[in-house]
Design an enzyme around this catalytic site. Structure first.
Site, PDB file in Angstrom:
ATOM      1  N   SER A 112       0.842  -1.197   0.000  1.00 39.25           N
ATOM      2  CA  SER A 112       0.000   0.000   0.000  1.00 39.25           C
ATOM      3  C   SER A 112       0.880   1.250   0.000  1.00 39.25           C
ATOM      4  CB  SER A 112      -0.958  -0.038   1.197  1.00 39.25           C
ATOM      5  OG  SER A 112      -1.915   0.983   1.123  1.00 39.25           O
ATOM      6  N   GLU A 128      -9.652  -3.962  -6.263  1.00 39.85           N
ATOM      7  CA  GLU A 128      -9.096  -2.787  -5.591  1.00 39.85           C
ATOM      8  C   GLU A 128      -9.567  -1.489  -6.251  1.00 39.85           C
ATOM      9  OE1 GLU A 128      -5.151  -2.565  -4.065  1.00 39.85           O
ATOM     10  OE2 GLU A 128      -4.692  -4.621  -4.684  1.00 39.85           O
ATOM     11  N   HIS A 168      -7.855  -4.564  -1.497  1.00 42.02           N
ATOM     12  CA  HIS A 168      -6.639  -3.853  -1.110  1.00 42.02           C
ATOM     13  C   HIS A 168      -5.953  -4.545   0.078  1.00 42.02           C
ATOM     14  CE1 HIS A 168      -3.973  -0.457  -1.151  1.00 42.02           C
ATOM     15  NE2 HIS A 168      -4.250  -0.123   0.091  1.00 42.02           N
TER      16      HIS A 168
END
Length: 301
Positions: free
Chosen positions: A149, A242, A272
């Protein structure tokens, strides 16, 4: 152990999505507690060692090793959390699984967080960590940056900074579900709003708090807007559900056009940062094993 299907488990994650309306301390506490709980079995059942060091003023790094770790190679790891939350402690299970899959040590960085420290402070910490590992005797070809991320964004910011400073780059890097464009204008932001746990509101909060008025198209903050020529080999994972999958796809295309070798994996039905939840869904452990094989392949060259 599989507790729920990915779709059912997504609802659990959603209930712990950081709420921009909450006081930051409360959001950080809830995020950390949830992530640690989701990785508790891994941490408790894995033989490992963790050593904390302060490698620059106010910034800690953690040496993480398992019995399989090759001491001659290191993964330089950056956690997720949208630049405002997260730590090594709440990503320890992922670090341990990655260390086992890659057969290497992990050096995980607790980079400075916004709003106390806004852009480009985390990128500066990433570069400092890369320099620190070299001061400890790790040549660049024995260092492989990896992040998830926001941590994946920092990996790319690190590579761009090292390249632009004419320093020696590592041979490759790993980005798991990276944020590559702070504009967040990809079509999947709207298309996947019911398929992911991260929200458009959360993305807006990340941009507002982390950038603090800085240009969202700054190439170090948004690598999609950078000149990518000269970067090393990249391995990227992203899920089809995502919000950020469109942006990642554009980045992969741009990197390949710039001559960067990119191995990109599109994981069907994944949301995610699914890689964190290896105790709950099998696709997470499979993704970690894929990343580990990539890292081993680079080490063997």
């Amino acid at each position: 152990m599989i507790r729920e299907s990915p779709e059912e488990f997504l609802e659990i994650i959603r209930s712990h999505t950081p709420d921009p309306k909450l006081p930051l301390a409360a959001a950080r506490q809830d995020f950390s507690a949830f992530y640690k709980d989701m990785q508790e079995e891994t941490i408790g059942s894995t033989t490992h060692q963790v050593e904390k060091v302060m490698f620059r003023d106010g910034v800690a790094g953690y040496w993480i090793s398992v019995p399989e770790s090759d001491p001659d190679h290191v993964v330089l790891f950056f956690h997720g959390g949208g630049f405002t939350i997260g730590s090594t402690e709440d990503h320890l299970g992922l670090c341990l699984r990655l260390a086992r899959a890659a057969g290497t040590k992990v050096f995980s960085v607790d980079y400075r967080l916004a709003p106390e420290h806004v852009f480009p402070a985390p990128v500066e910490d990433a570069v400092a960590a890369y320099r620190y590992l070299q001061s400890r005797g790790y040549a660049p070809h024995r260092i492989l940056p990896a992040g998830i991320s926001a941590g994946g964004t920092l990996v790319l910011g690190l590579l761009l900074t090292v390249r632009d400073q004419h320093l020696t780059l590592p041979p490759a890097a790993v980005c798991l579900s990276p944020e590559v464009d702070m504009l967040f204008e990809g079509e999947s932001v709207a298309k996947n709003q019911e398929r992911d746990w991260i929200t458009a509101g959360r993305l807006h909060a990340i941009r507002t708090v982390y950038l603090a008025g800085h240009d969202p198209q700054d190439p170090i903050a948004s690598p999609l807007h950078a000149s990518l020529a000269g970067l090393p080999r990249l391995y990227i994972q992203v899920g089809t559900h995502e919000l950020l999958v469109s942006d990642v796809g554009k980045f992969v295309d741009k990197a390949r056009w710039a001559g960067v070798p990119v191995q990109a994996e599109l994981w069907e039905g994944m949301f995610h940062c699914w890689q964190v939840f290896a105790e709950q869904i099998p696709e997470a452990q499979q993704a970690i094993e894929h990343a580990g094989r990539f890292i081993r392949s680079i080490q063997a060259r």
